[in-house]
Design a protein around this motif. Sequence first.
Motif, PDB file in Angstrom:
ATOM      1  N   UNK A 187       0.786  -1.045  -0.140  1.00 18.56           N
ATOM      2  CA  UNK A 187      -0.022   0.079  -0.079  1.00 18.56           C
ATOM      3  C   UNK A 187       1.008   1.285  -0.032  1.00 18.56           C
ATOM      4  N   UNK A 188       0.511   2.128  -0.853  1.00 22.57           N
ATOM      5  CA  UNK A 188       1.373   3.468  -0.845  1.00 22.57           C
ATOM      6  C   UNK A 188       1.111   4.158   0.148  1.00 22.57           C
ATOM      7  N   UNK A 189       1.915   5.031   0.846  1.00 19.94           N
ATOM      8  CA  UNK A 189       1.696   6.048   1.756  1.00 19.94           C
ATOM      9  C   UNK A 189       1.078   7.409   1.160  1.00 19.94           C
ATOM     10  N   UNK A 190       0.077   8.114   2.086  1.00 22.93           N
ATOM     11  CA  UNK A 190      -0.640   9.352   1.633  1.00 22.93           C
ATOM     12  C   UNK A 190       0.483  10.335   1.654  1.00 22.93           C
ATOM     13  N   UNK A 191       0.663  10.715   0.281  1.00 19.88           N
ATOM     14  CA  UNK A 191       1.678  11.929   0.278  1.00 19.88           C
ATOM     15  C   UNK A 191       1.189  12.677  -1.334  1.00 19.88           C
ATOM     16  N   UNK A 192       1.029  13.899  -1.009  1.00 24.77           N
ATOM     17  CA  UNK A 192       0.738  14.906  -2.316  1.00 24.77           C
ATOM     18  C   UNK A 192       0.938  16.274  -2.071  1.00 24.77           C
ATOM     19  N   UNK A 193       1.798  17.087  -2.764  1.00 22.10           N
ATOM     20  CA  UNK A 193       2.249  18.342  -2.384  1.00 22.10           C
ATOM     21  C   UNK A 193       1.045  19.137  -1.815  1.00 22.10           C
ATOM     22  N   UNK A 194       1.654  20.071  -0.970  1.00 22.99           N
ATOM     23  CA  UNK A 194       0.663  20.940  -0.289  1.00 22.99           C
ATOM     24  C   UNK A 194      -0.896  20.566   0.153  1.00 22.99           C
ATOM     25  N   UNK A 195      -0.899  19.228   0.702  1.00 24.97           N
ATOM     26  CA  UNK A 195      -2.181  18.924   1.226  1.00 24.97           C
ATOM     27  C   UNK A 195      -2.194  19.119   2.932  1.00 24.97           C
ATOM     28  N   UNK A 196      -3.217  19.088   3.383  1.00 21.04           N
ATOM     29  CA  UNK A 196      -3.422  19.089   4.794  1.00 21.04           C
ATOM     30  C   UNK A 196      -3.924  17.856   5.386  1.00 21.04           C
ATOM     31  N   UNK A 197      -3.787  17.595   6.751  1.00 19.51           N
ATOM     32  CA  UNK A 197      -4.140  16.438   7.468  1.00 19.51           C
ATOM     33  C   UNK A 197      -5.466  15.662   7.071  1.00 19.51           C
ATOM     34  N   UNK A 198      -6.447  16.941   6.742  1.00 18.34           N
ATOM     35  CA  UNK A 198      -7.581  16.072   6.328  1.00 18.34           C
ATOM     36  C   UNK A 198      -7.689  15.313   5.207  1.00 18.34           C
ATOM     37  N   UNK A 199      -6.851  15.359   4.253  1.00 21.39           N
ATOM     38  CA  UNK A 199      -6.597  14.662   2.978  1.00 21.39           C
ATOM     39  C   UNK A 199      -5.885  13.361   3.460  1.00 21.39           C
ATOM     40  N   UNK A 200      -4.760  13.472   4.159  1.00 21.28           N
ATOM     41  CA  UNK A 200      -4.104  12.245   4.628  1.00 21.28           C
ATOM     42  C   UNK A 200      -5.036  11.438   5.303  1.00 21.28           C
ATOM     43  N   UNK A 201      -6.033  11.949   6.239  1.00 19.91           N
ATOM     44  CA  UNK A 201      -7.000  11.161   6.952  1.00 19.91           C
ATOM     45  C   UNK A 201      -8.089  10.384   6.010  1.00 19.91           C
ATOM     46  N   UNK A 202      -8.243  10.857   4.753  1.00 20.58           N
ATOM     47  CA  UNK A 202      -9.175  10.127   3.747  1.00 20.58           C
ATOM     48  C   UNK A 202      -8.427   9.667   2.856  1.00 20.58           C
ATOM     49  N   UNK A 203      -7.164   9.035   3.339  1.00 23.88           N
ATOM     50  CA  UNK A 203      -6.428   8.225   2.182  1.00 23.88           C
ATOM     51  C   UNK A 203      -7.132   6.980   1.937  1.00 23.88           C
ATOM     52  N   UNK A 204      -7.125   6.517   0.806  1.00 23.98           N
ATOM     53  CA  UNK A 204      -7.456   5.082   0.407  1.00 23.98           C
ATOM     54  C   UNK A 204      -6.474   4.621  -0.766  1.00 23.98           C
ATOM     55  N   UNK A 205      -6.183   3.346  -0.571  1.00 23.01           N
ATOM     56  CA  UNK A 205      -5.254   2.881  -1.529  1.00 23.01           C
ATOM     57  C   UNK A 205      -5.949   1.843  -2.290  1.00 23.01           C
ATOM     58  N   UNK A 206      -5.917   1.861  -3.511  1.00 26.72           N
ATOM     59  CA  UNK A 206      -6.791   0.783  -4.207  1.00 26.72           C
ATOM     60  C   UNK A 206      -5.926  -0.095  -5.090  1.00 26.72           C
ATOM     61  N   UNK A 207      -6.054  -1.239  -5.170  1.00 27.96           N
ATOM     62  CA  UNK A 207      -5.494  -2.144  -6.085  1.00 27.96           C
ATOM     63  C   UNK A 207      -5.315  -2.126  -7.316  1.00 27.96           C
ATOM     64  N   UNK A 208      -6.482  -1.633  -8.026  1.00 27.52           N
ATOM     65  CA  UNK A 208      -6.789  -1.485  -9.496  1.00 27.52           C
ATOM     66  C   UNK A 208      -7.278  -0.195  -9.653  1.00 27.52           C
ATOM     67  N   UNK A 209      -6.719   0.559 -10.721  1.00 28.01           N
ATOM     68  CA  UNK A 209      -7.164   1.681 -11.005  1.00 28.01           C
ATOM     69  C   UNK A 209      -8.643   1.599 -11.694  1.00 28.01           C
ATOM     70  N   UNK A 210      -9.551   2.577 -11.530  1.00 25.34           N
ATOM     71  CA  UNK A 210     -10.997   2.598 -12.274  1.00 25.34           C
ATOM     72  C   UNK A 210     -10.861   3.553 -13.175  1.00 25.34           C
ATOM     73  N   UNK A 211     -10.728   3.331 -14.691  1.00 24.87           N
ATOM     74  CA  UNK A 211     -10.473   4.226 -15.764  1.00 24.87           C
ATOM     75  C   UNK A 211     -11.725   5.055 -15.917  1.00 24.87           C
ATOM     76  N   UNK A 212     -12.869   4.718 -15.455  1.00 27.39           N
ATOM     77  CA  UNK A 212     -14.272   5.250 -15.280  1.00 27.39           C
ATOM     78  C   UNK A 212     -14.403   6.525 -14.277  1.00 27.39           C
ATOM     79  N   UNK A 213     -13.427   6.451 -13.427  1.00 24.69           N
ATOM     80  CA  UNK A 213     -13.356   7.314 -12.417  1.00 24.69           C
ATOM     81  C   UNK A 213     -14.430   7.059 -11.311  1.00 24.69           C
ATOM     82  N   UNK A 214     -15.151   5.980 -11.144  1.00 24.89           N
ATOM     83  CA  UNK A 214     -16.299   5.815 -10.451  1.00 24.89           C
ATOM     84  C   UNK A 214     -15.902   5.412  -9.161  1.00 24.89           C
ATOM     85  N   UNK A 215     -14.871   4.333  -8.773  1.00 27.61           N
ATOM     86  CA  UNK A 215     -14.554   3.854  -7.620  1.00 27.61           C
ATOM     87  C   UNK A 215     -15.580   3.419  -6.756  1.00 27.61           C
TER      88      UNK A 215
END
Length: 135
Positions: free
Chosen positions: A96-124
């Motif tokens: 599982x990849x760690x939650x990291x993204x430039x200039x994000x706050x803790x509210x985004x880290x708390x909402x981290x989800x790792x997905x095994x497969x990408x969903x090209x439709x963007x539905x997830x």
Amino acid sequence: MPTTAQLADLARPVPPLVTVSGVGEGIVPAALLFWGQGDDGWHAGIAWIYRIFRGQPLRALLTTWVPAGQVRERAGESYERVPRIVLRGPASTWPVLPPAYPKIGPEWVERHHHTVRADPTGEYADLRDDIRAGP
């Protein structure tokens, strides 16, 4: 193969940005966290902000592994220091990849989800249910 905790230690504090196809509708801006060499070639460990508004807002920081061919560099970014790791076995067993993204706050880290497969439709769809349910 490194564990998720080891990846968190290896990750750059401010990962460079790329654009990625095949993880949502169109081209998605994402952070390049890792390069991984698997049995079937190179893969990119990426993170991106997921924001969908269909009846109610859904927000998460998603991470996944994608084939390197889906990633495009962005002008002005440096990729020399992106960590490289070895990936073994099927993608479902990769760390599982760690939650990291430039200039994000803790509210985004708390909402981290790792997905095994990408969903090209963007539905997830599975993640939508998890996000709505909350922590």
